[in-house]
Design a protein around this motif. Sequence first.
Motif, PDB file in Angstrom:
ATOM      1  N   HIS A 146      86.444 -59.851 -23.315  1.00  0.00           N
ATOM      2  CA  HIS A 146      86.906 -59.745 -24.796  1.00  0.00           C
ATOM      3  C   HIS A 146      86.628 -58.346 -25.524  1.00  0.00           C
ATOM      4  O   HIS A 146      86.005 -57.581 -24.882  1.00  0.00           O
ATOM      5  CB  HIS A 146      86.212 -60.991 -25.653  1.00  0.00           C
ATOM      6  CG  HIS A 146      84.899 -60.584 -25.674  1.00  0.00           C
ATOM      7  ND1 HIS A 146      83.906 -60.674 -24.756  1.00  0.00           N
ATOM      8  CD2 HIS A 146      84.115 -60.836 -26.832  1.00  0.00           C
ATOM      9  CE1 HIS A 146      82.820 -60.669 -25.026  1.00  0.00           C
ATOM     10  NE2 HIS A 146      82.655 -60.452 -26.484  1.00  0.00           N
ATOM     11  N   ASP A 191      80.342 -54.028 -27.254  1.00  0.00           N
ATOM     12  CA  ASP A 191      79.347 -54.500 -26.210  1.00  0.00           C
ATOM     13  C   ASP A 191      80.126 -54.910 -24.812  1.00  0.00           C
ATOM     14  O   ASP A 191      79.425 -54.727 -23.757  1.00  0.00           O
ATOM     15  CB  ASP A 191      78.072 -55.261 -26.632  1.00  0.00           C
ATOM     16  CG  ASP A 191      78.421 -56.656 -26.979  1.00  0.00           C
ATOM     17  OD1 ASP A 191      79.767 -56.811 -27.383  1.00  0.00           O
ATOM     18  OD2 ASP A 191      77.895 -57.541 -26.816  1.00  0.00           O
ATOM     19  N   HIS A 192      81.356 -54.851 -25.106  1.00  0.00           N
ATOM     20  CA  HIS A 192      81.916 -55.337 -23.501  1.00  0.00           C
ATOM     21  C   HIS A 192      83.088 -54.187 -23.287  1.00  0.00           C
ATOM     22  O   HIS A 192      83.560 -54.430 -22.189  1.00  0.00           O
ATOM     23  CB  HIS A 192      82.609 -56.816 -23.615  1.00  0.00           C
ATOM     24  CG  HIS A 192      81.525 -57.749 -23.891  1.00  0.00           C
ATOM     25  ND1 HIS A 192      80.987 -58.535 -22.737  1.00  0.00           N
ATOM     26  CD2 HIS A 192      80.723 -58.097 -24.803  1.00  0.00           C
ATOM     27  CE1 HIS A 192      79.975 -59.363 -23.157  1.00  0.00           C
ATOM     28  NE2 HIS A 192      79.754 -59.028 -24.441  1.00  0.00           N
ATOM     29  N   ASP A 210      81.388 -64.034 -23.205  1.00  0.00           N
ATOM     30  CA  ASP A 210      80.552 -64.455 -24.245  1.00  0.00           C
ATOM     31  C   ASP A 210      81.093 -65.748 -24.458  1.00  0.00           C
ATOM     32  O   ASP A 210      82.123 -65.865 -24.578  1.00  0.00           O
ATOM     33  CB  ASP A 210      80.527 -63.558 -25.394  1.00  0.00           C
ATOM     34  CG  ASP A 210      79.705 -62.541 -25.425  1.00  0.00           C
ATOM     35  OD1 ASP A 210      79.017 -62.232 -24.201  1.00  0.00           O
ATOM     36  OD2 ASP A 210      79.823 -61.672 -26.312  1.00  0.00           O
ATOM     37  N   HIS A 216      76.851 -67.856 -28.900  1.00  0.00           N
ATOM     38  CA  HIS A 216      76.197 -67.589 -27.656  1.00  0.00           C
ATOM     39  C   HIS A 216      75.637 -68.764 -27.113  1.00  0.00           C
ATOM     40  O   HIS A 216      75.031 -69.821 -27.820  1.00  0.00           O
ATOM     41  CB  HIS A 216      75.319 -66.254 -27.853  1.00  0.00           C
ATOM     42  CG  HIS A 216      76.220 -65.028 -28.115  1.00  0.00           C
ATOM     43  ND1 HIS A 216      76.872 -64.468 -27.112  1.00  0.00           N
ATOM     44  CD2 HIS A 216      76.070 -64.195 -29.245  1.00  0.00           C
ATOM     45  CE1 HIS A 216      77.222 -63.159 -27.828  1.00  0.00           C
ATOM     46  NE2 HIS A 216      76.862 -63.225 -29.283  1.00  0.00           N
ATOM     47  N   HIS A 274      73.619 -60.769 -20.405  1.00  0.00           N
ATOM     48  CA  HIS A 274      73.803 -60.536 -21.969  1.00  0.00           C
ATOM     49  C   HIS A 274      72.408 -60.907 -22.690  1.00  0.00           C
ATOM     50  O   HIS A 274      72.273 -61.394 -23.744  1.00  0.00           O
ATOM     51  CB  HIS A 274      74.905 -61.541 -22.587  1.00  0.00           C
ATOM     52  CG  HIS A 274      75.421 -61.048 -23.878  1.00  0.00           C
ATOM     53  ND1 HIS A 274      75.115 -61.475 -24.973  1.00  0.00           N
ATOM     54  CD2 HIS A 274      76.583 -60.381 -23.905  1.00  0.00           C
ATOM     55  CE1 HIS A 274      75.616 -60.854 -25.884  1.00  0.00           C
ATOM     56  NE2 HIS A 274      76.892 -60.143 -25.329  1.00  0.00           N
TER      57      HIS A 274
HETATM   58 ZN   LIG Z   1      78.750 -59.534 -26.202  1.00  0.00          ZN
END
Ligand SMILES: [Zn+2]
Length: 245
Positions: free
Chosen positions: A60, A64-65, A156, A190, A212
């Motif tokens: 996604h 952070d990805h 996520d 999450h 994660h």
């Molecule tokens: Zn994330």
Amino acid sequence: MKLTIIGAYGPYPKAGGACSGYLIEWEGNKLLLDLGNGVLSKYLSLGHKAQDLTGIIISHLHADHMSDLLVLRYLLQIQLMNKTIKKGIPVYCPSTPTKFYNEINYKNVYEVNTITDKQEISLNGLNITFHKTNHPVECYLTSIKYKGKKFVYTGDTAYFKEIENIVDQSDMLLCEGGILDSQKTSTTPHLSSKEAAQIAQVSNVKSLILTHIYPENDIEDIFKEAKNYYSGNLKIATENTSYDI
Ligand SMILES: [Zn+2]
Ligand SMILES: [Zn+2]
């Protein structure tokens, strides 16, 4: 297949660490699952080369990805000019949020393929299926089957019932679960380590790797919480570590 944890943190890294980035290698191929901040540097420092990538899957478009995808494009642009590579690297990613998606379509350095729910693709012998997860932006879990083995990376997600069927009987489940159950609120998008462990337990997952990791957390606390709910082979994702699948 071999899995290497390149970056294990989210939503920001520990000092010296990187956010989500996982390398799958098989028969001379290299596939990156997510390319968060810090992943490109660590990938290169392990001796891998950008031009060797068979493909990149982005779960996604949260920074952070995917943020190092925006840096890798400069490296690939130069390699295209130098003719080190002849065509763009295949990238599989969601088409929203549009502002980030448009940034990936840059000077043809990537062959961008849009992911949809339950889509199946094959990539040099890997059979890959994507499933939409429960997250504030469009996000997909990646399920890979290869030579009788099943590997799943969740991306996520908050809990959703269908995930138990999707990950059922996995040989290895790389699952987000880097926060403790006590750190969750009703709107946290999450999984806690407890929830990830419960999913793995009811789905008869042989090996669970929690990732994660929230950088302020103690790894031992995450491990202990998950161990109470999962009786299989449990690991916490550790950068620069490889696992055979
Ligand atoms: Zn994330
Ligand atoms: Zn996210």
